[in-house]
Scaffold this active site. Structure first.
Site, short mmCIF file in Angstrom:
data_model
loop_
_atom_site.label_atom_id
_atom_site.label_comp_id
_atom_site.label_asym_id
_atom_site.label_seq_id
_atom_site.Cartn_x
_atom_site.Cartn_y
_atom_site.Cartn_z
N ALA A 259 36.65 47.19 36.02
CA ALA A 259 34.66 46.54 35.69
C ALA A 259 34.79 46.66 36.76
CB ALA A 259 34.85 44.92 35.01
N ALA B 91 33.56 38.69 42.15
CA ALA B 91 34.81 39.05 41.06
C ALA B 91 33.75 38.98 39.58
CB ALA B 91 36.20 38.33 41.34
N ASN B 92 34.90 39.41 38.65
CA ASN B 92 34.12 39.42 36.87
C ASN B 92 35.51 38.86 36.54
OD1 ASN B 92 35.89 41.26 35.84
ND2 ASN B 92 34.30 42.91 37.99
N ARG B 93 35.73 38.56 35.47
CA ARG B 93 36.66 37.96 34.29
C ARG B 93 37.52 38.84 34.19
NH1 ARG B 93 35.28 32.64 33.58
NH2 ARG B 93 32.78 32.41 33.42
N SER B 94 37.54 40.16 34.25
CA SER B 94 38.33 41.68 33.40
C SER B 94 39.60 41.39 33.92
CB SER B 94 37.47 42.80 34.29
OG SER B 94 38.64 43.50 33.79
#
Ligand code: CTP
Length: 403
Positions: free
Chosen positions: A274, A208-211
Site C-alpha cells: 500500500a 502511514a497506513n493500515r497495511s
C-alpha cells in the site's frame, strides 16, 4: 494406494509422549509408497526404541550429527528430502527451528533443507497455549512452514485439553496436499512488494497506513514454494519466507528505487504494497515542537511505481496490481488495470469484515484483460496467493502462446 510413491520423506520424531504415534505414521507413509527416513532426537529414544522405527521405516534411524556414515548427515538428509515431517514436534524443537539453532541432527536438518516442512506439534495444553510457543508457531508459519495443529483430547497424565498430536489421517492428508503443490513457477523471477510505506513528517513522525503486509508475505511464500526466485521488497519487519530475498525500505521513493532495479530482470512484478499517494514536501530534521504551533504540512504526490513500470513494460513481463477499495470495487479496479497497463489486478473491498488490512483472511476478485473475472471467496491469505499465482501462470502461458 501409492499416493506417495518414490517420495523421500524425512520423518523427524522428537521427545514427547506422542512419539509412540510416529510409529503408526511411519507405517502408513511406507504403505502409501514413500521412502521414509527416520530421524530421532535423543529424547525421543526415551519414549520409543529406535529398533521399532528402523524396522518399519525404509532405512535405519538416524540420530546423531557425529556417528552417521555420511560426513555431513544433516545436509545430505536436507538436500535429498522431498519433504520433512516432524511428528511429534515438542516445544523445544519448535523453538530451535524458529531461532535457527542447530543443536542436534533433527534441528540441523530442518535448517539445512529447502524442501517443504510439515510440523505437527504435540504437548500439554499449558505449553501449547504459552505465548512463546504460539510466537514460534507464527514465525514458522510466516516462513512457509506447514503446521498441522494439535487436536483436543486426552493427554499424558490423564489431562484433557488442546495439544494432542493430530491424527495420522490428518498428517498424511497434509503431506499429500503439500507435495501436490505444483512447481509451475520454477525459473520465474518474481518481485513482490509488501506493507504500507511511511512518509516522514519530521524526525519522529510519519504518514502511514493500515497495511500489515500479510498478503504480500503470503504471495512471496507461496511463489517460492511453487519454485519461483522471489525478491520481497517490504516495509514490514517480519521474518522473510524460506528462500525469499528480502529488501527493507520505508518510503515510496525507496520502494520505487528498489522495485525499478529488481524489475529490470523480473518476469513478474506483484505490487501488494500500500504505497502512500502523498508525502510531505518538507521533512523537518528535528522533531516539530507543540509550542511552535500547529504545523502546516504541505503534501506532494509520490511517484506511482506501478504506473511507471506499466509505461516501460518489457514484452512478456507481467505486472500485477492490488486495488483496495471501499466502494464500486470492480469499476475502480478495472480503471486501475487499464490506466496502469496491468495484466492482472487483485481487487478487494477493504470495508468488508475479514477482508484486507490486518486480517489473516481475504476475499478478492481477480480482473485481467486475458480472462473472465475470478471470484476468490473469503479464505486465508495463502489460499488467495495461490489463486493469484494460478492467474499469473495462465497469463504467462497465454503470452507465450501469442509470441
Ligand atoms: N501503487 C504504486 N505507487 C503508488 C500508488 C500505488 O505502485 N504511488 C500501486 C499499489 O501498490 C497497487 C496499485 O498501484 O498495486 C493500486 O494502488 P491504489 O492505492 O489502490 O491506487 P491509486 O492509483 O493510488 O488510486 P486511489 O488511491 O485513488 O484509489
Amino acid at each position: 494406494m501409492s499416493q506417495l510413491a518414490s517420495r523421500r520423506i524425512v520423518l523427524g520424531v522428537s521427545g514427547g509422549i506422542a512419539a509412540y504415534k510416529s510409529v503408526e505414521l511411519c507405517r502408513r507413509l511406507v504403505d502409501l509408497g514413500a521412502h521414509v527416513v527416520p530421524v530421532m532426537t535423543a529424547d525421543a529414544h526415551r519414549f520409543i526404541g529406535p529398533v521399532t522405527l528402523s524396522a518399519l521405516a525404509s532405512e535405519p534411524v538416524h540420530t546423531s550429527l557425529w556417528d552417521d556414515a555420511s560426513v555431513i548427515p544433516h545436509t545430505q538428509l536436507g538436500q535429498t528430502a522431498d519433504i520433512i515431517v516432524v511428528a511429534p514436534a515438542t516445544a523445544r524443537v519448535l523453538s530451535s527451528y524458529a531461532t535457527g539453532s542447530s543443536e542436534d541432527l533433527l534441528t540441523a536438518t530442518l535448517i539445512a533443507t529447502r524442501a517443504p516442512v510439515v510440523v505437527c506439534p504435540a504437548m500439554h495444553t499449558e505449553m501449547w497455549e504459552h505465548a512463546a510457543v504460539q510466537d514460534n508457531i507464527k514465525i514458522l508459519r510466516s516462513r512457509g512452514v506447514h503446521i498441522v495443529e494439535p487436536e483436543t483430547g486426552r493427554l499424558a497424565g490423564g489431562d484433557v485439553g488442546a495439544g494432542r498430536l493430530a491424527s495420522t489421517e490428518r498428517i498424511c492428508a497434509e503431506i499429500i496436499r503439500v507435495l501436490g503443490i505444483s512447481q509451475d513457477l520454477v525459473g520465474v523471477d518474481i518481485v513482490v512488494t509488501a506493507g504500507g510505506t511511511r512518509e516522514p513528517i519530521d524526525a519522529v513522525r510519519v504518514i502511514a497506513n493500515r497495511s500489515s503486509g500479510k498478503q504480500g508475505y503470503a504471495v512471496a511464500a507461496v511463489a517460492a514454494q511453487r519454485g519461483a526466485r522471489v525478491t520481497l521488497i517490504t516495509t514490514v519487519d517480519r521474518v522473510a519466507p524460506v528462500g525469499v530475498v528480502e529488501i527493507q525500505v520505508e518510503t515510496a521513493q525507496q520502494m520505487k528505487d528498489a522495485v525499478d532495479t529488481a524489475a529490470l530482470s523480473a518476469d513478474v512484478v506483484i505490487m501488494a504494497a500500500a504505497v502512500a499517494d502523498f508525502r510531505p514536501v518538507i521533512r523537518a530534521d528535528q522533531k516539530l515542537k507543540k509550542a511552535d504551533g500547529i504545523p502546516n504540512i504541505v503534501l506532494e504526490p509520490t511517484p506511482d511505481i506501478l504506473a511507471s513500470l506499466g509505461q516501460r513494460k518489457r514484452p512478456g513481463q507481467i505486472l500485477v496490481g492490488f486495488a483496495a477499495e471501499t466502494s464500486s470495487l470492480v469499476a475502480h479496479a478495472t480503471a486501475k488495470l487499464t490506466s496502469k497497463c496491468l495484466d492482472l489486478i487483485v481487487a478487494n473491498d477493504v470495508s468488508a469484515l475479514g477482508v484486507g488490512f490486518g486480517y489473516d483472511t481475504n476475499a478478492v476478485v481477480l480482473l485481467s484483460p486475458y480472462a473472465p473475472p475470478v471470484n476468490v471467496a473469503l479464505a486465508d491469505k495463502h489460499t488467495v496467493a495461490h489463486a493469484l499465482l494460478d492467474s499469473v501462470v495462465e497469463i504467462r502461458n497465454q503470452k507465450q502462446e501469442t509470441k
